[in-house]
Write a protein that holds these residues in place. Structure first.
Motif, mmCIF file in Angstrom:
data_model
loop_
_atom_site.group_PDB
_atom_site.id
_atom_site.type_symbol
_atom_site.label_atom_id
_atom_site.label_comp_id
_atom_site.label_asym_id
_atom_site.label_seq_id
_atom_site.Cartn_x
_atom_site.Cartn_y
_atom_site.Cartn_z
ATOM 1 N N ALA A 1 1.236 -1.146 0.371
ATOM 2 C CA ALA A 1 0.006 0.143 0.281
ATOM 3 C C ALA A 1 0.870 0.981 0.125
ATOM 4 C CB ALA A 1 -0.557 -0.651 1.144
ATOM 5 N N GLY A 2 1.911 0.931 0.459
ATOM 6 C CA GLY A 2 2.505 2.780 0.984
ATOM 7 C C GLY A 2 3.929 2.569 -0.184
ATOM 8 N N THR A 3 3.525 1.745 -1.305
ATOM 9 C CA THR A 3 4.691 1.534 -2.620
ATOM 10 C C THR A 3 4.606 1.610 -3.894
ATOM 11 O OG1 THR A 3 5.455 -0.542 -2.332
ATOM 12 C CG2 THR A 3 6.981 0.657 -0.948
ATOM 13 N N LEU A 4 2.807 1.221 -4.150
ATOM 14 C CA LEU A 4 2.846 1.403 -5.123
ATOM 15 C C LEU A 4 1.125 2.429 -5.510
ATOM 16 C CD1 LEU A 4 2.416 -2.977 -5.638
ATOM 17 C CD2 LEU A 4 4.660 -1.645 -6.547
ATOM 18 N N ARG A 5 1.236 2.157 -6.932
ATOM 19 C CA ARG A 5 -0.004 3.251 -7.330
ATOM 20 C C ARG A 5 -1.131 2.330 -6.401
ATOM 21 N NH1 ARG A 5 -0.741 3.021 -12.234
ATOM 22 N NH2 ARG A 5 -2.516 4.902 -11.758
ATOM 23 N N ALA A 6 -2.748 2.363 -6.430
ATOM 24 C CA ALA A 6 -3.747 2.211 -5.565
ATOM 25 C C ALA A 6 -4.092 1.184 -6.612
ATOM 26 C CB ALA A 6 -5.046 3.518 -5.883
ATOM 27 N N GLU A 7 -3.588 1.115 -8.264
ATOM 28 C CA GLU A 7 -4.487 0.212 -8.436
ATOM 29 C C GLU A 7 -3.454 -0.921 -8.726
ATOM 30 O OE1 GLU A 7 -4.351 3.055 -9.519
ATOM 31 O OE2 GLU A 7 -6.089 4.410 -10.064
ATOM 32 N N ALA A 8 -2.280 -0.619 -8.932
ATOM 33 C CA ALA A 8 -0.929 -1.514 -9.001
ATOM 34 C C ALA A 8 -0.983 -2.335 -7.875
ATOM 35 C CB ALA A 8 0.022 -1.058 -9.378
ATOM 36 N N ASN A 9 -2.014 -2.155 -6.754
ATOM 37 C CA ASN A 9 -1.636 -2.385 -5.453
ATOM 38 C C ASN A 9 -2.485 -3.315 -5.297
ATOM 39 O OD1 ASN A 9 -1.325 -2.532 -2.802
ATOM 40 N ND2 ASN A 9 -2.746 -1.099 -1.777
ATOM 41 N N LEU A 10 -3.877 -3.200 -5.478
ATOM 42 C CA LEU A 10 -5.707 -3.430 -5.819
ATOM 43 C C LEU A 10 -4.773 -4.776 -6.678
ATOM 44 C CD1 LEU A 10 -8.033 -3.857 -5.570
ATOM 45 C CD2 LEU A 10 -8.823 -2.480 -7.537
ATOM 46 N N ALA A 11 -4.491 -4.717 -7.368
ATOM 47 C CA ALA A 11 -4.034 -5.953 -8.313
ATOM 48 C C ALA A 11 -3.173 -7.063 -8.240
ATOM 49 C CB ALA A 11 -3.530 -5.211 -10.077
ATOM 50 N N ILE A 12 -2.009 -6.585 -7.190
ATOM 51 C CA ILE A 12 -0.936 -7.350 -6.929
ATOM 52 C C ILE A 12 -1.769 -7.697 -5.583
ATOM 53 C CG2 ILE A 12 1.097 -7.156 -5.989
ATOM 54 C CD1 ILE A 12 2.316 -5.194 -7.408
ATOM 55 N N ALA A 13 -1.568 -7.301 -4.621
ATOM 56 C CA ALA A 13 -2.798 -7.701 -3.645
ATOM 57 C C ALA A 13 -3.775 -9.707 -3.920
ATOM 58 C CB ALA A 13 -3.517 -6.713 -3.044
ATOM 59 N N ASN A 14 -4.348 -8.855 -4.722
ATOM 60 C CA ASN A 14 -5.551 -9.301 -5.289
ATOM 61 C C ASN A 14 -4.685 -10.519 -5.725
ATOM 62 O OD1 ASN A 14 -8.144 -8.746 -4.289
ATOM 63 N ND2 ASN A 14 -8.023 -7.369 -5.855
ATOM 64 N N GLY A 15 -3.778 -11.169 -6.753
ATOM 65 C CA GLY A 15 -2.944 -11.883 -6.978
ATOM 66 C C GLY A 15 -2.135 -12.733 -5.723
ATOM 67 N N LEU A 16 -1.623 -12.231 -5.133
ATOM 68 C CA LEU A 16 -0.974 -12.438 -4.364
ATOM 69 C C LEU A 16 -1.636 -13.061 -3.360
ATOM 70 C CD1 LEU A 16 2.025 -13.202 -2.817
ATOM 71 C CD2 LEU A 16 1.224 -10.621 -1.431
ATOM 72 N N PHE A 17 -2.615 -12.744 -3.386
ATOM 73 C CA PHE A 17 -3.487 -13.427 -1.912
ATOM 74 C C PHE A 17 -4.312 -14.832 -2.682
ATOM 75 C CE2 PHE A 17 -8.391 -15.081 -2.055
ATOM 76 C CZ PHE A 17 -8.684 -15.078 -0.681
ATOM 77 N N LEU A 18 -4.054 -15.144 -4.226
ATOM 78 C CA LEU A 18 -4.837 -16.341 -4.529
ATOM 79 C C LEU A 18 -3.498 -17.061 -5.152
ATOM 80 C CD1 LEU A 18 -6.684 -15.458 -8.065
ATOM 81 C CD2 LEU A 18 -7.274 -16.139 -6.042
#
Length: 243
Positions: free
Chosen positions: A154-171
């Motif tokens: 959350a503190g290093t990525l743009r909001a959209e990139a954070n959203l995509a990577i967080a969901n991808g990492l979750f899977l």
């Protein structure tokens, strides 16, 4: 004054969490759905007589990952995007107070998650045994590790990139976390890689203390401790309050 500010912000964080439908889906509906589905279809092939005995520790780990990494990280990323964090900086709430309020919110929600998952597990035939105090300690350790990862994203990525990577990492962590099926079902290379990740470390250590007669996986505990130290330190080092 600071305590009152933290209390007030914690109340706001909890209210916002309850209002975020997508957050409730990820943090509560999906873990409970996995627990009920895989128990009822009997698709988990383990050495245990009942699938629910294997699933409950894994789903508890999944719930912690969902709350402390995905929900917290994505919400904080958008607060950073829209300048909410910057505006909060001009109030009596300090940065430490803000992080404290977010942590208290996650912990409060995890108590609710744990009650729901344990209650559902018992209704499905799970017989709680082993070290419950040790299990709570492991859940706290997992919360620190996953919250560190979420805040780092959350503190290093743009909001959209954070959203995509967080969901991808979750899977990725769901499939490689040993949550819905045993790690030994994976190919050898993937199993070795999975054991170095925090999801598998948390689910395996929880099984180590909740399954009667099972030896405790000290190697997985070491992995979890390393993540719980490294991830928050990285977040503190690289977190930027403005996008």
């Amino acid at each position: 004054m600071k305590a009152r500010a933290v209390t007030a912000q914690t109340r706001v964080e909890m209210l916002l969490t309850v209002r975020r439908g997508e957050s409730l889906l990820v943090t509560l509906a999906i873990p409970l759905g996995i627990l009920v589905f895989f128990t009822k279809v009997d698709a988990v092939n383990t050495t245990l007589p009942h699938p629910v005995d294997f699933l409950v520790p894994g789903v508890l780990a999944l719930a912690v990952m969902s709350s402390a990494m995905v929900s917290l990280g994505i919400a904080t990323g958008y607060e950073r995007r829209y300048g909410v964090l910057k505006r909060l900086g001009s109030t009596p709430l300090t940065r430490a107070g803000l992080l404290g309020a977010k942590t208290l919110n996650v912990l409060a929600f995890e108590v609710f998650q744990t009650i729901a998952i344990v209650g559902t597990g018992i209704a499905l035939g799970w017989d709680p045994s082993g070290g419950l105090v040790a299990a709570v300690s492991l859940l706290l350790l997992g919360t620190i590790a996953f919250a560190g990862i979420g805040m780092l994203l959350a503190g290093t990525l743009r909001a959209e990139a954070n959203l995509a990577i967080a969901n991808g990492l979750f899977l990725v962590l769901l499939f490689l976390g040993g949550m819905a099926y045993p790690l030994y079902k994976l190919p050898d290379v993937l199993e070795t890689f999975a054991k170095a990740l925090p999801a598998a470390a948390l689910s395996e250590t929880l099984r180590g203390v909740l399954e009667a007669g099972r030896s405790f996986p000290t190697g997985e505990l070491a992995v979890l401790v390393i993540w719980a130290i490294a991830a928050p330190l990285a977040a503190a080092r690289w977190f930027r309050w403005e996008e």
